[in-house]
Scaffold this motif. Structure first.
Motif, short mmCIF file in Angstrom:
data_model
loop_
_atom_site.label_atom_id
_atom_site.label_comp_id
_atom_site.label_asym_id
_atom_site.label_seq_id
_atom_site.Cartn_x
_atom_site.Cartn_y
_atom_site.Cartn_z
N PRO A 95 0.77 -1.23 0.00
CA PRO A 95 0.00 0.00 0.00
C PRO A 95 0.81 1.28 0.00
O PRO A 95 0.25 2.36 -0.22
CB PRO A 95 -0.81 -0.11 1.30
N ASP A 96 2.11 1.20 0.23
CA ASP A 96 2.87 2.43 0.44
C ASP A 96 3.95 2.69 -0.61
O ASP A 96 4.74 3.62 -0.46
CB ASP A 96 3.53 2.40 1.82
N TYR A 97 3.97 1.93 -1.69
CA TYR A 97 5.06 2.12 -2.65
C TYR A 97 4.91 3.41 -3.44
O TYR A 97 5.89 4.02 -3.87
CB TYR A 97 5.13 0.94 -3.63
N GLY A 98 3.67 3.86 -3.70
CA GLY A 98 3.47 5.03 -4.56
C GLY A 98 2.56 6.06 -3.94
O GLY A 98 1.93 6.85 -4.65
N THR A 99 2.49 6.09 -2.62
CA THR A 99 1.58 7.01 -1.94
C THR A 99 1.81 8.45 -2.36
O THR A 99 0.87 9.16 -2.73
CB THR A 99 1.74 6.87 -0.41
N THR A 100 3.05 8.89 -2.28
CA THR A 100 3.33 10.30 -2.59
C THR A 100 3.19 10.58 -4.08
O THR A 100 2.74 11.66 -4.47
CB THR A 100 4.73 10.69 -2.11
N GLU A 101 3.55 9.60 -4.92
CA GLU A 101 3.42 9.81 -6.36
C GLU A 101 1.96 10.03 -6.76
O GLU A 101 1.65 10.94 -7.54
CB GLU A 101 3.98 8.61 -7.13
N VAL A 102 1.05 9.20 -6.25
CA VAL A 102 -0.36 9.33 -6.62
C VAL A 102 -0.94 10.64 -6.09
O VAL A 102 -1.69 11.33 -6.77
CB VAL A 102 -1.18 8.13 -6.12
N ALA A 103 -0.58 10.98 -4.87
CA ALA A 103 -1.04 12.26 -4.31
C ALA A 103 -0.52 13.43 -5.13
O ALA A 103 -1.26 14.39 -5.43
CB ALA A 103 -0.60 12.38 -2.86
N ASP A 104 0.74 13.37 -5.50
CA ASP A 104 1.31 14.42 -6.36
C ASP A 104 0.55 14.53 -7.67
O ASP A 104 0.27 15.63 -8.16
CB ASP A 104 2.79 14.13 -6.66
N HIS A 105 0.24 13.37 -8.25
CA HIS A 105 -0.43 13.35 -9.55
C HIS A 105 -1.83 13.94 -9.45
O HIS A 105 -2.27 14.69 -10.34
CB HIS A 105 -0.50 11.90 -10.06
N ALA A 106 -2.54 13.60 -8.38
CA ALA A 106 -3.88 14.15 -8.19
C ALA A 106 -3.85 15.67 -8.11
O ALA A 106 -4.66 16.36 -8.75
CB ALA A 106 -4.52 13.56 -6.92
N ILE A 107 -2.91 16.19 -7.35
CA ILE A 107 -2.80 17.65 -7.23
C ILE A 107 -2.34 18.25 -8.55
O ILE A 107 -2.81 19.33 -8.96
CB ILE A 107 -1.83 18.01 -6.10
N ALA A 108 -1.44 17.57 -9.25
CA ALA A 108 -0.97 18.08 -10.54
C ALA A 108 -2.11 18.17 -11.54
O ALA A 108 -2.19 19.13 -12.32
CB ALA A 108 0.14 17.18 -11.08
N LEU A 109 -2.99 17.17 -11.54
CA LEU A 109 -4.14 17.22 -12.44
C LEU A 109 -5.07 18.38 -12.10
O LEU A 109 -5.56 19.09 -12.99
CB LEU A 109 -4.91 15.89 -12.38
N MET A 110 -5.31 18.59 -10.81
CA MET A 110 -6.13 19.72 -10.41
C MET A 110 -5.48 21.03 -10.83
O MET A 110 -6.14 21.93 -11.37
CB MET A 110 -6.35 19.71 -8.90
N LEU A 111 -4.17 21.15 -10.62
CA LEU A 111 -3.47 22.36 -10.99
C LEU A 111 -3.49 22.58 -12.51
O LEU A 111 -3.61 23.72 -12.98
CB LEU A 111 -2.02 22.29 -10.50
N ALA A 112 -3.34 21.49 -13.26
CA ALA A 112 -3.35 21.62 -14.72
C ALA A 112 -4.66 22.23 -15.20
O ALA A 112 -4.68 23.02 -16.16
CB ALA A 112 -3.13 20.25 -15.36
N LEU A 113 -5.77 21.86 -14.54
CA LEU A 113 -7.07 22.45 -14.89
C LEU A 113 -7.19 23.87 -14.36
O LEU A 113 -7.57 24.80 -15.09
CB LEU A 113 -8.20 21.59 -14.33
N ARG A 114 -6.87 24.05 -13.08
CA ARG A 114 -7.09 25.34 -12.44
C ARG A 114 -6.13 26.43 -12.93
O ARG A 114 -6.44 27.62 -12.84
CB ARG A 114 -6.95 25.19 -10.92
N ARG A 115 -4.98 26.03 -13.43
CA ARG A 115 -4.04 27.01 -13.98
C ARG A 115 -4.00 26.97 -15.50
O ARG A 115 -3.23 27.69 -16.13
CB ARG A 115 -2.62 26.78 -13.42
N GLY A 116 -4.80 26.11 -16.11
CA GLY A 116 -4.93 26.10 -17.57
C GLY A 116 -3.69 25.65 -18.32
O GLY A 116 -3.52 26.01 -19.49
N ILE A 117 -2.86 24.85 -17.69
CA ILE A 117 -1.56 24.51 -18.28
C ILE A 117 -1.70 23.84 -19.64
O ILE A 117 -1.02 24.20 -20.61
CB ILE A 117 -0.76 23.60 -17.32
N VAL A 118 -2.60 22.85 -19.72
CA VAL A 118 -2.74 22.11 -20.97
C VAL A 118 -3.31 23.02 -22.06
O VAL A 118 -2.86 22.99 -23.22
CB VAL A 118 -3.63 20.87 -20.76
#
Length: 334
Positions: A95-118
């Motif tokens: 359960p702990d091999y990718g905890t921080t990676e998935v959390a980072d990715h979730a926030i990155a996806l939110m940021l990509a939308l909220r900051r219009g990066i794509v």
């Protein structure tokens, strides 16, 4: 100790696995779960599977010596927990091999939308002069003071919530399986219903396992309750979200946008209307839909952790009797 790995996810020799298993262990590896032979199932004392959960379940009658199965990952859907438990086979996860990676990715996806990066990136690549416009993305919004709603406050959900809080977002969560007092310990607001979470969150991030309870849980009713300009992020399991309903809801404008790392059918089903609209770059979804290929977990260090911890879990159980991260304890020898 004979360890069967049903599907190779690395190149070269299993040096990490041998080190984690210790002296005297034999490791047998197949390239794909459907290539595992009857003899290999029969001689396995333990099994590691990455993408072969359903194959393991289909062949569990052939497991004559097996005492433990480890899913190399967090989710365990596809494994028959009760059936394996009745055979005395423990089912564990990593359960702990990718905890921080998935959390980072979730926030990155939110940021990509909220900051219009794509949207900015695609627009400027298409025409760097005409698209030099800050109003190009449709869902850019301020994070500070907005409410970040988490469905499932486990390890990854907690890590994502901590990151959202660092952006000065107000965090709230829905998780009926957590005991009372988690809200006091974290300082985050606990809502009583999923409906309330969707009604009062500016961004909703999904962090729940796929179970009979959660399959299709995020549905048309949830989408209809979202505030104007709210966004949905899913880095958990694709089938938790009703993507048929999401397609209709996105076209209708609520949610304002969605970012999905996971889909019910993977690789993506080209025939699904949501995937078709995304691939065809239909105008209504531009800047409002982001897909990534079930990659939230991925870093090379994370993959090394996964391999090492999967075999380490087996060695701890078979050598020392220490059972960690077991998900079918209620069924063992029942």
């Amino acid at each position: 100790m004979h360890i069967l790995i049903t599907d190779r996810n690395f190149q070269g020799e299993p040096l990490l696995e041998r080190e984690a298993a210790g002296k005297g262990a034999e490791i047998e590896i197949f390239d794909a779960p459907d290539q595992v032979t009857d003899a290999a199932w029969a001689r396995a004392d333990a099994v590691v599977t990455y993408r072969g959960t359903r194959t393991v379940t289909a062949n569990m009658a052939k497991l004559q010596r097996c005492r433990i199965i480890v899913r190399g990952g967090v989710g365990y859907d596809g494994l028959d927990l009760s059936g394996l438990g009745a055979r005395g086979i423990a089912v564990c996860t990593v359960p702990d091999y990718g905890t921080t990676e998935v959390a980072d990715h979730a926030i990155a996806l939110m940021l990509a939308l909220r900051r219009g990066i794509v949207s900015y990136h695609d627009g400027l690549r298409a025409d760097p002069h005409a698209n030099w416009r800050f109003r190009l993305p449709p869902v850019v919004d301020r994070l500070r003071g907005a409410t970040f709603g988490v469905v499932g406050l486990g390890r990854i959900g907690t890590a994502a919530a901590r990151r959202a809080q660092a952006f000065d977002m107000r965090v709230q969560f829905f998780d009926p399986h957590l005991p009372d007092g988690v809200d006091l310990a974290t300082g985050w607001h606990r809502v009583k219903t999923l409906a309330e979470l969707f009604e009062t969150s500016n961004a909703v991030s999904i962090h729940t396992p796929l179970t009979d309870e959660t399959r299709g849980m995020i549905d048309a009713d949830c989408f209809a309750r979202m505030p104007d300009n709210a966004v949905l992020v899913n880095t958990a399991r694709g089938a938790v979200v009703d993507v048929d309903a999401l397609y209709e809801a996105l076209k209708a404008g609520r949610p304002a946008a969605a970012a999905l790392d996971v889909l019910p059918v993977e690789p993506a089903d080209r025939a699904h209307p949501l995937v078709q609209a995304y691939a065809a770059r239909e105008a209504w979804q531009e800047g409002r839909l982001i897909l990534t290929p079930h990659a939230a977990f991925y870093t090379e260090p994370g993959l090394l952790d996964m391999r090492r911890k999967a075999v380490g879990t087996i060695a701890a159980y078979l050598r020392d009797g220490v059972l960690r991260n077991c998900v079918n304890g209620a069924y063992l020898n029942s």
